[in-house]
Enzyme design. Structure first.
Site, mmCIF file in Angstrom:
data_model
loop_
_atom_site.group_PDB
_atom_site.id
_atom_site.type_symbol
_atom_site.label_atom_id
_atom_site.label_comp_id
_atom_site.label_asym_id
_atom_site.label_seq_id
_atom_site.Cartn_x
_atom_site.Cartn_y
_atom_site.Cartn_z
ATOM 1 N NE ARG A 1 0.845 1.658 -6.615
ATOM 2 C CZ ARG A 1 1.745 2.324 -6.776
ATOM 3 N NH1 ARG A 1 3.024 1.520 -6.534
ATOM 4 N NH2 ARG A 1 2.209 3.649 -6.314
ATOM 5 C CE LYS B 1 8.217 7.328 -4.146
ATOM 6 N NZ LYS B 1 8.700 6.450 -5.150
ATOM 7 N NE ARG C 1 8.820 5.751 0.178
ATOM 8 C CZ ARG C 1 10.035 5.821 -0.521
ATOM 9 N NH1 ARG C 1 10.760 6.641 0.232
ATOM 10 N NH2 ARG C 1 10.486 4.973 -1.380
ATOM 11 N NE ARG D 1 4.701 8.383 -7.140
ATOM 12 C CZ ARG D 1 4.732 7.488 -7.210
ATOM 13 N NH1 ARG D 1 5.850 6.784 -7.612
ATOM 14 N NH2 ARG D 1 4.196 6.483 -6.281
ATOM 15 C CG ASP E 1 4.825 -3.666 -5.080
ATOM 16 O OD1 ASP E 1 5.494 -4.577 -5.313
ATOM 17 O OD2 ASP E 1 5.426 -2.699 -4.360
ATOM 18 C CG ASN E 2 7.188 -0.898 -7.364
ATOM 19 O OD1 ASN E 2 6.565 -0.392 -6.638
ATOM 20 N ND2 ASN E 2 8.464 -1.375 -7.029
ATOM 21 C CG ASP F 1 11.066 7.093 7.220
ATOM 22 O OD1 ASP F 1 10.766 6.810 6.272
ATOM 23 O OD2 ASP F 1 12.493 7.479 7.455
ATOM 24 N N GLY F 2 7.622 6.705 6.181
ATOM 25 C CA GLY F 2 6.812 7.358 5.509
ATOM 26 C C GLY F 2 7.482 8.555 4.916
ATOM 27 N N GLY G 1 0.942 -1.266 0.128
ATOM 28 C CA GLY G 1 0.076 0.014 0.096
ATOM 29 C C GLY G 1 0.896 1.387 0.064
HETATM 30 P P1 AMP Z 1 8.830 0.233 -3.220
HETATM 31 O O1 AMP Z 1 9.714 -1.056 -3.594
HETATM 32 O O2 AMP Z 1 9.921 1.275 -2.907
HETATM 33 O O3 AMP Z 1 7.799 0.692 -4.371
HETATM 34 O O4 AMP Z 1 8.095 0.276 -1.876
HETATM 35 C C1 AMP Z 1 7.517 -1.361 -1.364
HETATM 36 C C2 AMP Z 1 6.622 -0.804 -0.367
HETATM 37 O O5 AMP Z 1 7.257 -0.154 0.929
HETATM 38 C C3 AMP Z 1 5.387 0.197 -0.626
HETATM 39 O O6 AMP Z 1 4.289 -0.332 -0.060
HETATM 40 C C4 AMP Z 1 5.986 1.551 -0.256
HETATM 41 O O7 AMP Z 1 4.779 2.395 0.178
HETATM 42 C C5 AMP Z 1 6.629 0.901 1.175
HETATM 43 N N1 AMP Z 1 7.571 1.788 1.451
HETATM 44 C C6 AMP Z 1 8.999 2.183 0.720
HETATM 45 N N2 AMP Z 1 9.714 3.263 1.561
HETATM 46 C C7 AMP Z 1 8.987 3.454 2.660
HETATM 47 C C8 AMP Z 1 9.030 4.453 3.634
HETATM 48 N N3 AMP Z 1 10.145 5.118 3.845
HETATM 49 N N4 AMP Z 1 8.039 4.501 4.374
HETATM 50 C C9 AMP Z 1 6.934 3.803 4.246
HETATM 51 N N5 AMP Z 1 6.775 3.070 3.567
HETATM 52 C C10 AMP Z 1 7.720 2.913 2.471
HETATM 53 MG MG MG Z 2 6.380 0.690 -5.057
#
Ligand code: AMP
Ligand code: MG
Length: 505
Positions: free
Chosen positions: A184, A114, A95, A177, A255-256, A126-127, A92
């Site tokens: 996704r 973002k 952040r 963004r 998810d990407n 940490d969001g 989900g």
């Molecule tokens: P990503 O592979 O970077 O697209 O992220 C995978 C998952 O981790 C997604 O659900 C993102 O929202 C979450 N995520 C990545 N970095 C953070 C962060 N610093 N704080 C909170 N959620 C994160």
């Molecule tokens: Mg992602």
């Protein structure tokens, strides 16, 4: 008439009309002393926003998450997905916050912050997003659009003073963004994994209604097949475009993967320097799951996961299988068309595959620079062979000085391939100058190499954002040789070899 304030845009949020199990409403968390690093004029225009708005504190405060925009309806969406081939369950927007949707002169776009703070989906995170990764996302969005590759966009990049811990202590930033939708493959997987067919259908209905109305057919069966065919085709063409510019996403988790076939979620991505078909741009991806040469196969694998998620809606799987089976043909055709254009071959001939196989092999064996090797081919008709005098490349002012052959250490092998290639060019009916112009429009001179992003990052971290702004301008027109970008065409400096890009962002 473009408006001067985000508040004057006509906001709505059609995603928010889905049941509240699809998201959590919440406000962004404020950031300290935000400053605007850069904003994109063309994205503002699509939205109907006057770029003069960039200079106002109200713009920066709103996109830093410090001031609510009247009419927006911020929410974090839930999704799930496979990460590195393994089912990861619920993910989900950990952040990111969807602010809402704007119907502007350039179309309908959702806006998302973002790096705007913790959400119920933050898990261990940490969001926040750091300035380093936000610069990379902002510039990549511009670069990909400039290259003509479907992508999410970035309206603005804002830096703040709040500390954020990664491997070292960094500072927070936010990109705004912009895309028609951020749905996704994993958004569908989420409901399928829970066995919630009603929600799955609602999501399908939302996607068809708002993003793929042309896929609506008299029966659900036919509609799903057509939608999947369309997503397969867009994804396959996207892969062909990535491969053709040497772009590597780095984290092609389900998810990407955008349901609209856009390049989505820029993290440890990379553009190829010296060509290595097995190159892994993401330091964390030790197994090379997302190496350059496997990206199309991974995309196909991801489409299988999407098809599985749609499976509960259908009585049998045949329609899904038919749609999935179209991937290879679409990819190969698109890739062939792109290569024919890049090599200036005119009409495709039976022996061209052999010529192209030889080309990849030559580049790979000698680790020749991907971007320059293609670009300099535009002058191949004038290129002196090994040991011959003469000049070929004619854009020294733009930073591209030197011979095509200079890019190879084994000039003998390169020269042999060149002979075959020149022979082939004699069968192209176009005048040389016309072919050259077409090739220069198909082969960028400037791509966002890691060391270029790194230079801009270091300057911005020290408070000087001029390099980010300069690169944004150059990368928005990557096919145009220009004197103020001479350094951007150069091969990476020695220090770039130690740059490691990881998932940490
Ligand atoms: P990503 O592979 O970077 O697209 O992220 C995978 C998952 O981790 C997604 O659900 C993102 O929202 C979450 N995520 C990545 N970095 C953070 C962060 N610093 N704080 C909170 N959620 C994160
Ligand atoms: Mg992602």
């Amino acid at each position: 008439m473009p408006v001067l304030s985000l508040d004057q845009l006509q906001w709505r949020n059609r995603f928010a009309q889905l049941p509240d199990t699809f998201y959590t409403r919440l406000a962004p968390k404020p950031l300290r002393s935000p400053r605007l690093v850069h904003a994109s004029g063309y994205v503002a225009q699509w939205l109907g926003l006057d770029p003069a708005a960039f200079a106002t504190p109200a713009f920066v405060e709103a996109l830093a998450g410090n001031r609510p925009i009247p009419g927006s309806d911020p929410l974090a969406a839930v999704y799930s997905g496979h990460q590195f081939g393994v089912w990861a369950g619920q993910l989900g927007d950990g952040r990111a916050l969807l602010l809402g949707e704007v119907d502007g002169p350039g179309g309908r776009f959702e806006l998302q912050l973002k790096g705007s703070g913790l959400t119920p989906y933050s898990r261990m995170g940490d969001g926040r997003a750091v300035l380093r990764s936000s610069i990379r996302e902002h510039l990549a969005s511009i670069a990909m659009h400039g290259l003509g590759i479907p992508t999410t966009h970035s309206l603005a990049l804002i830096a703040a003073e709040d500390p954020v811990r990664r491997e070292t202590l960094e500072t927070a930033a936010i990109v705004t963004r912009v895309a028609p939708s951020f749905i996704r493959f994993g958004s569908f997987q989420h409901w399928a994994a829970r066995g919630d067919q009603d929600s799955l259908r609602l999501l399908l209905e939302h996607v068809i209604e708002h993003h793929y109305p042309e896929c609506r057919e008299p029966t659900l069966e036919a509609t799903v097949e057509r939608l999947l065919r369309e997503v397969v085709a867009r994804t396959a063409r996207l892969m062909a475009q990535w491969q053709a510019v040497g772009f590597m996403h780095g984290v092609m988790n389900t998810d990407n993967m955008s349901i609209l076939g856009l390049t989505l979620d820029y993290g440890p991505y990379g553009f190829m320097d010296g060509f290595d078909a097995n190159h892994i741009c993401n330091h964390t991806d030790t197994a090379g799951r997302y190496a350059w040469n496997v990206q199309p196969a991974v995309a196909h694998w991801n489409l299988y996961r999407l098809a599985e998620a749609l499976r509960p809606l259908l009585a049998d799987e045949q329609p899904l299988r038919r749609a999935l089976d179209t991937f290879e043909a679409v990819f190969l055709q698109a890739f062939q068309d792109l290569l024919a254009a890049k090599l200036g071959l005119g009409r495709w001939q039976a022996t061209d595959q052999e010529l192209i196989d030889g080309w990849w092999q030559l580049l790979h064996t000698q680790r020749a620079d991907f971007t320059l090797a293609f670009r300099r081919l535009a002058w191949a008709d004038q290129t002196p062979g090994p040991g011959e005098p003469g000049t070929d490349v004619h854009e020294a002012a733009g930073g591209n000085a030197g011979h095509w052959l200079d890019l190879f250490y084994d000039t003998q092998s390169a020269g042999e391939w060149l002979q075959r290639y020149r022979q082939r060019l004699t069968q192209d009916a176009r005048p040389a100058e016309q072919r050259r112009a077409a090739m220069l429009a198909a082969n960028p001179l400037y791509v966002l190499r890691n060391h270029m992003a790194e230079t801009a990052i270091r300057a911005s971290q020290a408070g000087d954002d001029r390099e980010v702004r300069r690169l944004a301008e150059v990368l928005s027109r990557p096919f145009e040789a220009r004197p103020d970008a001479a350094g951007d065409a150069a091969l990476p400096p020695d220090w770039a070899r130690t740059l490691a890009v990881s998932c940490s962002s």
